[in-house]
Scaffold this motif. Sequence first.
Motif, PDB file in Angstrom:
ATOM      1  N   GLY B  95       4.421  -8.329  16.916  1.00 28.44           N
ATOM      2  CA  GLY B  95       5.022  -7.923  18.190  1.00 28.44           C
ATOM      3  C   GLY B  95       5.150  -9.053  19.176  1.00 28.44           C
ATOM      4  O   GLY B  95       5.628 -10.132  18.862  1.00 28.44           O
ATOM      5  N   SER B 226       9.216  -0.840  24.626  1.00 30.40           N
ATOM      6  CA  SER B 226       8.477  -2.096  24.788  1.00 30.40           C
ATOM      7  C   SER B 226       6.969  -1.997  24.685  1.00 30.40           C
ATOM      8  O   SER B 226       6.304  -3.019  24.520  1.00 30.40           O
ATOM      9  N   TRP B 229       5.239  -3.482  21.611  1.00 33.01           N
ATOM     10  CA  TRP B 229       5.447  -4.938  21.644  1.00 33.01           C
ATOM     11  C   TRP B 229       4.477  -5.600  22.624  1.00 33.01           C
ATOM     12  O   TRP B 229       3.797  -6.576  22.301  1.00 33.01           O
TER      13      TRP B 229
END
Lengths: 337, 270
Positions: B95, B226, B229
């Motif tokens: 990530g 997101s 990540w």
Amino acid sequence: MNAIVWILWLTATMTFTLTTRNPLYIMIVLGGLFGLGNRLAKERNMTPWVLPNLRFLLTMILLSTLINGLFSHVGNTALFSIPQSWPLIGGDITLESLIYGVINGLVIGTLYILFNTINLALSTKQITRLIPHAFHPIAVVITIALTFFPSIQQRAREIKEAQMIRGNPMKKISDWIPIMIPLLVSSLENAILLAESMTARGFHKQTELQSPRALVSLILAAFMIFSGWILQMYRFPSLFFISLYILGTSLVTITLLTIGKQANVTRYHQETWTKTSMFSAALIGIYIAGFAFLALIGRLSTLGFSPYPRLHLPAIQTLGLIFSLIPLLPILVLHHD
Amino acid sequence: MIRYRLLGLLTDAFVFALGFFSLISPFILPQAMSLSSQTAAFPIMVSLIIMLCLLIMVFEAQSSLLDSKMIAFLAVLTAINAGLRFLENAIPGPGGFSPTFFLIILAGYFFGSRIGFLIGAMTLFVSGLITGGIGPWLPGQMITAGWVGQSAVLVSLLVKQLEWKDKPGEIILLAVFGALWGLFYGLIMNLWFWPFLGVGIGQTFTQTATALENFQRYLVYYLTTSLIWDTTRTIGNVLMITFMAKPVLKIFGRFQQRFSFFTQEDRVQP
């Protein structure tokens, strides 16, 4: 071509790409960028350049189409429906929103490829040289960092090999401590040597470039440009925000030039202005001036395209076609050189 | 001296306000959400304003670089950190894991806000030059990484206040700080392009929605696209700081003394 010409070309191409949103014009720009990038990559003996960029472009188009299609339900041509009870994505999936997503993806992909091309066109030295003289200490830091970078990489490899020979498995983060610490110590030892050498050669004191007045000028300029942007958003008469943009930009330029004059900079291996560079700069200057004129008289919207509310074919104009040929200029210049 | 410090503080506050306001304008300014008034110019204008903010910050911070010692020190630290980012590009971790933030945080924590800001911003610029990562996203990355280093001074103030220097609490505070920035970095960087993607997203960005509603929509977008990540970046920062902070801070302490050599000129004009 001279680095400044490349920057002018970048500005012109970026402005056109962001303004038009006409897929045909963007495709022409993309074609030109792929041609130019491929040529520059070949000159630098780089591994295949087109394929990774094409892959990125297609991924961006796919992602953008999916996101826009799922979230935006604007448009008259409904392809199918998702139950309204589904949060956020519930509603009609329209052809128009999918096409809008494709165009968004094209624009993002073009910008990415444009910057990839400029990264190929300009060397690190040329980019460093573009840093204004007002930021002289920063430019020195960057130059030293770039000079030290290969030796630091080499040292990191050597320490890593030595550690592996001693049986360090290099699997956990804690295994990296025996690499990081010697690397940091040896590099900082080098920094001390460098600082002493610089001092011994009379490079101890930098010219004091910072002054409160210059700082206040820069802050004022930033505020002017920011205010211009807000006024433009709220559709104030163009006279107001254009004046603020011009005033702000002029203030930044004058401040940096005035401060930059105080820096003692040694000039060597200066970039030359060849006839081709001057001709290209003039041509791009005319391009940018033409674009600015169209923006002033409110004719830029004719270059644009929106698939909403019902999908239709984008209009094609000679002016738009001429503007979209901008990426071809460096190809012609490189061919001529 | 006090006047200069006050001006520096005011500059920091102004730049933060301007940059942050530009990024969050879609939430608070209905016109920023309008498709017809903004089209694709939004990210470019935000980039331009962020670039101006960066210019002001760097101009203000470079006053710390008036001698060869600081120049050499900063350059070498930037080169090491850029090397770590190069490593991140060459061998991608899971990530958003990035080994660069811990050094930025530790430098800001140990050497103060200006050096922290410069190391953050310069690392991103130099690694951008090396990896061919120059683009409209760079000013945003530079200023956010700069803020990471600059704000680390808050941890040092807290450590001083709590008298946790050289105690486990110091590392814990730094790790928590690194964890927070692991998430904030992604949260801030997404704002740069979210409105651009979101221009056509009718239900995500509506002019009639309140700032809070739009913020909730942004959070949904962030959580779905997101969070995973950024969580890996957060975990990476915590691990790197936990393992590396103590020895790296020790080295910084040692070299801070060794970098304190003076020339005759310095002694005459202290």
